[in-house]
Enzyme design. Structure first.
Site, PDB file in Angstrom:
ATOM      1  N   GLU A 198      -4.543  11.732 -72.729  1.00  0.00           N
ATOM      2  CA  GLU A 198      -4.817  10.342 -73.201  1.00  0.00           C
ATOM      3  C   GLU A 198      -3.695   9.886 -74.280  1.00  0.00           C
ATOM      4  O   GLU A 198      -3.597   8.723 -74.503  1.00  0.00           O
ATOM      5  CB  GLU A 198      -6.144  10.401 -74.057  1.00  0.00           C
ATOM      6  CG  GLU A 198      -6.600  11.135 -75.449  1.00  0.00           C
ATOM      7  CD  GLU A 198      -6.783  12.470 -75.109  1.00  0.00           C
ATOM      8  OE1 GLU A 198      -6.412  13.154 -74.123  1.00  0.00           O
ATOM      9  OE2 GLU A 198      -7.579  13.186 -75.808  1.00  0.00           O
ATOM     10  N   ARG A 199      -2.650  10.850 -74.433  1.00  0.00           N
ATOM     11  CA  ARG A 199      -1.648  10.558 -75.386  1.00  0.00           C
ATOM     12  C   ARG A 199      -0.418   9.942 -74.561  1.00  0.00           C
ATOM     13  O   ARG A 199       0.375   9.296 -75.088  1.00  0.00           O
ATOM     14  CB  ARG A 199      -1.512  11.658 -76.133  1.00  0.00           C
ATOM     15  CG  ARG A 199      -2.599  12.073 -76.990  1.00  0.00           C
ATOM     16  CD  ARG A 199      -2.134  12.896 -78.165  1.00  0.00           C
ATOM     17  NE  ARG A 199      -2.532  14.204 -78.232  1.00  0.00           N
ATOM     18  CZ  ARG A 199      -2.205  15.345 -78.724  1.00  0.00           C
ATOM     19  NH1 ARG A 199      -1.765  15.051 -79.826  1.00  0.00           N
ATOM     20  NH2 ARG A 199      -2.877  16.528 -78.519  1.00  0.00           N
ATOM     21  N   CYS A 303       5.031  24.810 -74.374  1.00  0.00           N
ATOM     22  CA  CYS A 303       4.171  26.106 -74.335  1.00  0.00           C
ATOM     23  C   CYS A 303       5.104  27.301 -74.278  1.00  0.00           C
ATOM     24  O   CYS A 303       4.706  28.576 -74.961  1.00  0.00           O
ATOM     25  CB  CYS A 303       3.011  26.308 -73.345  1.00  0.00           C
ATOM     26  SG  CYS A 303       3.577  26.177 -71.759  1.00  0.00           S
ATOM     27  N   GLU A 403      -0.052  28.944 -83.978  1.00  0.00           N
ATOM     28  CA  GLU A 403       0.992  28.087 -83.167  1.00  0.00           C
ATOM     29  C   GLU A 403       1.337  26.949 -83.748  1.00  0.00           C
ATOM     30  O   GLU A 403       0.599  26.109 -84.031  1.00  0.00           O
ATOM     31  CB  GLU A 403       0.373  27.882 -81.665  1.00  0.00           C
ATOM     32  CG  GLU A 403       1.243  27.083 -80.692  1.00  0.00           C
ATOM     33  CD  GLU A 403       0.785  26.607 -79.381  1.00  0.00           C
ATOM     34  OE1 GLU A 403      -0.466  26.214 -79.446  1.00  0.00           O
ATOM     35  OE2 GLU A 403       1.481  26.510 -78.531  1.00  0.00           O
TER      36      GLU A 403
HETATM   37  P1  NAD Z   1      -5.130  19.816 -76.151  1.00  0.00           P
HETATM   38  O1  NAD Z   1      -5.996  20.929 -75.867  1.00  0.00           O
HETATM   39  O2  NAD Z   1      -5.537  18.734 -77.284  1.00  0.00           O
HETATM   40  O3  NAD Z   1      -5.370  18.499 -74.978  1.00  0.00           O
HETATM   41  C1  NAD Z   1      -5.567  18.984 -73.524  1.00  0.00           C
HETATM   42  C2  NAD Z   1      -6.490  18.289 -72.810  1.00  0.00           C
HETATM   43  O4  NAD Z   1      -7.791  18.734 -73.344  1.00  0.00           O
HETATM   44  C3  NAD Z   1      -6.329  16.871 -72.935  1.00  0.00           C
HETATM   45  O5  NAD Z   1      -6.563  16.324 -71.701  1.00  0.00           O
HETATM   46  C4  NAD Z   1      -7.617  16.441 -73.842  1.00  0.00           C
HETATM   47  O6  NAD Z   1      -8.011  15.350 -73.615  1.00  0.00           O
HETATM   48  C5  NAD Z   1      -8.446  17.321 -73.651  1.00  0.00           C
HETATM   49  N1  NAD Z   1      -9.164  17.929 -74.991  1.00  0.00           N
HETATM   50  C6  NAD Z   1      -8.698  18.113 -76.175  1.00  0.00           C
HETATM   51  N2  NAD Z   1      -9.640  18.588 -77.092  1.00  0.00           N
HETATM   52  C7  NAD Z   1     -10.559  18.620 -76.344  1.00  0.00           C
HETATM   53  C8  NAD Z   1     -12.127  18.932 -76.593  1.00  0.00           C
HETATM   54  N3  NAD Z   1     -12.430  19.293 -77.814  1.00  0.00           N
HETATM   55  N4  NAD Z   1     -12.919  19.071 -75.780  1.00  0.00           N
HETATM   56  C9  NAD Z   1     -12.576  18.811 -74.465  1.00  0.00           C
HETATM   57  N5  NAD Z   1     -11.294  18.504 -73.898  1.00  0.00           N
HETATM   58  C10 NAD Z   1     -10.337  18.348 -75.228  1.00  0.00           C
HETATM   59  O7  NAD Z   1      -3.593  20.348 -76.007  1.00  0.00           O
HETATM   60  P2  NAD Z   1      -2.323  19.432 -76.102  1.00  0.00           P
HETATM   61  O8  NAD Z   1      -2.135  19.292 -77.824  1.00  0.00           O
HETATM   62  O9  NAD Z   1      -2.521  18.243 -75.216  1.00  0.00           O
HETATM   63  O10 NAD Z   1      -1.347  20.255 -75.659  1.00  0.00           O
HETATM   64  C11 NAD Z   1      -0.659  21.304 -76.428  1.00  0.00           C
HETATM   65  C12 NAD Z   1      -1.261  22.792 -76.315  1.00  0.00           C
HETATM   66  O11 NAD Z   1      -1.240  23.028 -74.843  1.00  0.00           O
HETATM   67  C13 NAD Z   1      -0.335  23.924 -77.016  1.00  0.00           C
HETATM   68  O12 NAD Z   1      -1.407  24.811 -77.493  1.00  0.00           O
HETATM   69  C14 NAD Z   1       0.329  24.254 -75.936  1.00  0.00           C
HETATM   70  O13 NAD Z   1       0.775  25.736 -76.120  1.00  0.00           O
HETATM   71  C15 NAD Z   1      -0.568  24.182 -74.575  1.00  0.00           C
HETATM   72  N6  NAD Z   1       0.240  24.173 -73.284  1.00  0.00           N
HETATM   73  C16 NAD Z   1       0.060  25.381 -72.755  1.00  0.00           C
HETATM   74  C17 NAD Z   1       0.641  25.608 -71.679  1.00  0.00           C
HETATM   75  C18 NAD Z   1       0.670  26.773 -70.634  1.00  0.00           C
HETATM   76  O14 NAD Z   1       0.988  26.877 -69.569  1.00  0.00           O
HETATM   77  N7  NAD Z   1       0.205  28.122 -71.256  1.00  0.00           N
HETATM   78  C19 NAD Z   1       1.594  24.697 -71.064  1.00  0.00           C
HETATM   79  C20 NAD Z   1       1.449  23.254 -71.568  1.00  0.00           C
HETATM   80  C21 NAD Z   1       0.859  23.372 -72.877  1.00  0.00           C
END
Ligand code: NAD
Length: 522
Positions: A198-199, A303, A403
């Site tokens: 959503e961001r 990540c 992290e």
């Molecule tokens: P986030 O978990 O906040 O959001 C990811 C998705 O989950 C979004 O679409 C969001 O709407 C949804 N979401 C967020 N909180 C939720 C909840 N409480 N319940 C249900 N859905 C929810 O992650 P972010 O801040 O967008 O991304 C950063 C994180 O992603 C970091 O921890 C990073 O390490 C990780 N990441 C991992 C990889 C990998 O391949 N391991 C790749 C990219 C990012």
């Protein structure tokens, strides 16, 4: 405005600066090959991280809209599955050509909404495009197997699509991560629903527009928006058979559990704390550049960012030299010429990162370089944090345990390679790790004994290309990492096997006696 709205369709129309958009347009849903304005009552304001100017409003798609998207994907599935793999491959060829043609436009959307520099955003698109290009090899990659298991009896095994599948994406790679799903899921015959972050959903909206142009039939690719409520809809909708999640541990562990409870396949890539061991015998110049680039590039919001250094032996004195390299990195708006790193995603993220730096100071670490309070003159209102280096960190400190996901490098000291390996293996995350050394023997030992799933030898961010798979482990994945993204395992995730045994023998037509023994096929 093309980047955020779908209003413009030309690959040459896109924002090229952080100037305030005079009339920000709302982001639409994409259902049945059409951009559909949302009737949402709740909206998420999306701000340019470099300026905090409003870029667009993202809807919390209504239940009705999410149901429409699911129905569209469900309706499209039988005909799409029935298409020959060659027909789907042709569409994928067109899709890759269109992504390439719209490369700058996609990157511009990312720079505007996510904040990373334009050059880095182009890399984001490229790494996704490479997944789509690899998906064009589906005609070879999905070949089944066949064996004559007994006289006149043959068993063949092949893979079929699952149905409707969904992806829930993070903010940090707005093009690459939707493209971990769209090409592989669709070329194998599934239809999909994508929920971008959503961001920064703009790049995903362009990818949807290009999918329609490439010839994907209506319903094969759909996009809905929102946060936790949209995620719960995806988790619970019985029509959705598989879920791909990339994001934080907090969201991912919940998603994996609930998806599994609902009987769905789930692949989930989570957070990280990527360590690099720096050995005194390494090529120092290469190591210093590689470390500074991988720690501070994309403002540390990858990540696979190299966020944790393990200085082995005398390399513990190198922190000031890394700081020298970091000083030459230019923090600026992502559209500015020569910008090396942009802002972090939100004021809340900035605050959290700053509080982690403060905790390190309080807990007795040494702040070698402090990025707090820095900002480029032209963009006083952005979410800025400059490169920060924290030395003499210990395992018990908060800045080590969490992290950080910002331009912050934490450095620990150990006397030997043995202790470096032990320290890295003790860490609960297992996404990536690296070693800098000139010794083949040392590197080989590290490679064998280290537990992280992706290892770089003199390579700071060893993200595998799509002919391989993304193989993080431990707490960086949910479900023990059984379902990894892209490559052969990606194809396996989006398909199920069918195994058919057939028997054709002319003389059986005249046999009058039934066989009752268990067939042994001998
Ligand atoms: P986030 O978990 O906040 O959001 C990811 C998705 O989950 C979004 O679409 C969001 O709407 C949804 N979401 C967020 N909180 C939720 C909840 N409480 N319940 C249900 N859905 C929810 O992650 P972010 O801040 O967008 O991304 C950063 C994180 O992603 C970091 O921890 C990073 O390490 C990780 N990441 C991992 C990889 C990998 O391949 N391991 C790749 C990219 C990012």
């Amino acid at each position: 405005l093309a980047a955020t709205t779908s209003a413009a369709t030309s690959p040459t129309e896109y924002p090229t600066s952080h100037e305030q958009i005079s009339q920000p347009l709302d982001t639409h849903n994409f259902i049945d090959n059409k951009f559909v304005p949302s009737n949402a009552t709740q909206w998420i304001d999306l701000y340019d991280p470099a300026t905090n100017n409003l870029v667009t409003r993202v809807p919390q798609s209504t239940d009705e809209e999410m149901k429409q998207a699911t129905a569209s994907a469900q309706k499209a599935f039988p005909a799409w599955k029935a298409q020959s793999v060659l027909a789907r491959q042709q569409i994928m060829f067109k899709y890759t050509a269109l992504i390439r043609e719209n490369w700058d436009r996609l990157a511009a959307s990312i720079t505007l909404e996510q904040g990373k520099t334009f050059a880095d955003a182009k890399g984001d698109v490229l790494r996704g495009l490479q997944v789509a290009e690899a998906a064009c090899g589906i005609t070879t990659d999905i070949l089944g197997s066949v064996l004559e298991v007994a006289k006149d009896m043959e068993t063949r095994s092949y893979r079929e699509p699952l149905g409707v599948v969904a992806a829930i994406c993070p903010f940090n790679f707005p093009a690459m991560i939707p493209l971990w799903t769209i090409p592989i899921a669709t070329v194998t015959g599934n239809t999909c629903i994508i929920k971008p972050s959503e961001r920064d959903p703009g790049a995903c909206m362009i990818l949807a527009e290009l999918a329609e142009k490439a010839g994907f039939p209506a319903g094969v690719v759909n996009i809905i928006h929102g946060s936790a409520k949209a995620v719960d809809f995806i988790l619970d909708a019985p029509e959705i058979k598989a879920i791909s999640f990339v994001g934080s541990n907090k969201a991912g562990e919940y998603i994996y559990k609930r998806a599994s409870e609902n009987g769905k396949r789930c692949q989930a890539n989570l957070g990280a704390k990527n360590h690099a061991a720096v050995l005194p015998d390494c090529n120092k110049n290469h190591a210093l550049n590689a470390i500074a680039g991988a720690a501070f590039g994309a403002a540390g919001q990858r990540c696979m960012a190299l966020s944790t250094l393990v200085f082995v032996g005398e390399t513990k004195d190198w922190a000031p030299e890394i700081a020298e390299r970091a000083k030459s990195l230019k923090m600026n708006g992502g559209f500015e010429e020569g910008a090396d790193l942009g802002p972090v995603i939100s004021p809340q993220a900035k605050e959290r990162i700053e509080s982690l730096i403060a905790s390190a100071e309080k807990e007795g670490a040494t702040i070698v370089m402090d990025g707090r309070g820095q900002k480029p003159d032209k963009y006083p209102n952005g979410n800025w944090i400059g490169p920060t280096i924290i030395a003499n960190v210990t395992k018990s400190m908060t800045c080590y345990k969490e992290e950080i996901f910002g331009p912050v490098l934490v450095c620990l000291n150990v006397p030997t390679l043995d202790e470096a390996i032990e320290l890295i293996n003790e860490n609960e995350y297992g996404n990536g790790t690296a070693i800098f050394t000139s010794s083949g023997a040392t590197a080989t030992r590290f490679q064998k004994e280290i537990e992280a799933g992706q290892v770089g030898i003199n390579v700071p961010i060893p993200v595998p290309l799509p002919m391989f798979s993304f193989t993080g482990n431990k707490k960086s994945v949910a479900g023990g990492g059984a379902n990894t993204f892209y490559g052969k395992p990606g194809i396996q995730f989006y398909t199920q096997q069918k195994t058919v045994t057939s028997f054709w023998r002319a003389e059986d037509a005249v046999s009058t006696r039934a066989k009752v023994d268990m067939p042994t096929q001998s």
